[in-house]
Structures are given as C-alpha cells and as structure tokens.
Design an enzyme around this catalytic site. Structure first.
Site, PDB file in Angstrom:
ATOM      1  N   ASP A   7     -37.057  77.308  56.648  1.00 13.10           N
ATOM      2  CA  ASP A   7     -37.374  77.279  58.074  1.00 13.10           C
ATOM      3  C   ASP A   7     -37.336  78.726  58.545  1.00 13.10           C
ATOM      4  O   ASP A   7     -36.270  79.265  58.841  1.00 13.10           O
ATOM      5  CB  ASP A   7     -36.365  76.431  58.845  1.00 13.10           C
ATOM      6  CG  ASP A   7     -36.671  76.391  60.335  1.00 13.10           C
ATOM      7  OD1 ASP A   7     -37.858  76.308  60.700  1.00 13.10           O
ATOM      8  OD2 ASP A   7     -35.713  76.459  61.136  1.00 13.10           O
ATOM      9  N   GLU A  67     -42.875  74.751  56.692  1.00 10.34           N
ATOM     10  CA  GLU A  67     -43.630  74.161  57.798  1.00 10.34           C
ATOM     11  C   GLU A  67     -44.849  75.016  58.082  1.00 10.34           C
ATOM     12  O   GLU A  67     -44.779  76.243  58.022  1.00 10.34           O
ATOM     13  CB  GLU A  67     -42.773  74.083  59.062  1.00 10.34           C
ATOM     14  CG  GLU A  67     -42.398  72.676  59.399  1.00 10.34           C
ATOM     15  CD  GLU A  67     -41.690  72.552  60.741  1.00 10.34           C
ATOM     16  OE1 GLU A  67     -40.981  71.563  60.875  1.00 10.34           O
ATOM     17  OE2 GLU A  67     -41.840  73.394  61.630  1.00 10.34           O
ATOM     18  N   ASP A 140     -31.447  75.179  61.848  1.00  9.29           N
ATOM     19  CA  ASP A 140     -32.395  75.844  60.940  1.00  9.29           C
ATOM     20  C   ASP A 140     -32.190  75.366  59.503  1.00  9.29           C
ATOM     21  O   ASP A 140     -33.151  75.221  58.743  1.00  9.29           O
ATOM     22  CB  ASP A 140     -32.216  77.369  60.998  1.00  9.29           C
ATOM     23  CG  ASP A 140     -32.199  77.887  62.413  1.00  9.29           C
ATOM     24  OD1 ASP A 140     -33.271  78.213  62.933  1.00  9.29           O
ATOM     25  OD2 ASP A 140     -31.102  77.932  63.004  1.00  9.29           O
TER      26      ASP A 140
END
Length: 169
Positions: A7, A67, A140
C-alpha cells in the site's frame, strides 16, 4: 505461493507478505515504512526503496500485488503516490518478480465480499482470514495485506477453474 502486497504512500508505505495455497492464507510478515518527515521527497523515496528492497531480498515473494492508481482529490498527493508506486514497480522488475494490480473495488470485493466496504471492515476481515489476534495497524498494513489476499483469491479462482477443466468428464 508467497505474495507481497504493498500500500504505497509517501508518509507511510504498508507492506504485507502472505503465503497461500489458493484457499488458505498465512501471514509471513507485515509492517510499515515511515520515512523521516524532515527529508526531501527524493530522500523519502530512497528510504522507502531501501526498506522494500530488503523485504524483497529477505522474503523472496513470487508476486507483488499493488492497488491500481486512482484519481485523488489532491493532485499533489496523487503525484507523490505515483512516484512511490514507481519505486515499487522498479524494485519488483529488478527482482524479476511479476506485479499484479487491482482496483480498490476488486480488493474490497475479494477480502470483504463488498466493493464499498469501509476501512475497519477490511481490517477486521484481513484479521479473520489470516487468523490474527487483532486487526492490523496502521490501516496501511491492513490495506497491503488485503491486496495480497486479493491476488491470492484471484489465483485460487484461476487454479480451481484450471483444475475443473483438467478433470475428465
């Protein structure tokens, strides 16, 4: 299979490494990289790169899950996020580890079963799937683990589909 989920963030970059057989998940290691606030941005990127390179070398994942970039409200924040993503992509390419990217909707759907889940729901489901005594903190880390779980979920679906096609009728 061993999967590193990341992340990315310029203030905090969460990471999580899991092992999976496509059905079950086991936490190997997770953490957060926090570059010193008083450093210039380029030095923060170097700090993040050095820490994540150490994770890649030490834990030797088979895949990196990340992501996909999304449109942020603040363009300056989006640019910084893009730079950190670039560091992760470069490190993975250098290590010869394939990168898989998933939308936030895909990550939430794969972990929680609902694409519009809240952060706390994701944290709780990550804890449940990895059989952790408490939710991963900060968020996170939970997000990084969720991306890794998402990739494992997709691998499991593909593997089951492949096996069903290999079984004679």
């Amino acid at each position: 299979m061993r999967i590193l989920g990341v992340d990315p963030g310029s203030e905090r970059t969460g990471y999580g490494v899991i092992e999976t057989d496509g059905r079950t998940y086991r936490l190997v290691e997770s953490g957060v990289v926090r570059p010193p606030r008083n450093r210039p941005f380029a030095q923060k990127l170097l700090y993040i790169a050095e820490r994540l390179q150490g994770v890649l070398e030490r834990l030797r994942p088979d895949a990196v899950a990340l992501e996909e970039a999304f449109a942020a409200i603040n363009p300056k924040s989006a640019l910084k996020l893009g730079h950190v993503r670039g560091v992760v992509l470069l490190l993975a390419a250098r290590a010869g580890v394939p990168v898989y990217e998933y939308s936030p909707l895909e990550v939430k759907s794969a972990t929680v079963g609902y694409g519009r889940a809240e952060k706390l729901q994701v944290q709780r489901m990550v804890a449940a799937l990895l059989e952790l005594p408490e939710v991963p903190e900060p968020h996170d880390v939970a997000d990084a683990l969720a991306v890794a779980i998402c990739h494992a979920h997709h691998l499991g679906v593909l593997l089951r589909s492949w096996r069903s096609r290999q079984t004679p009728s």
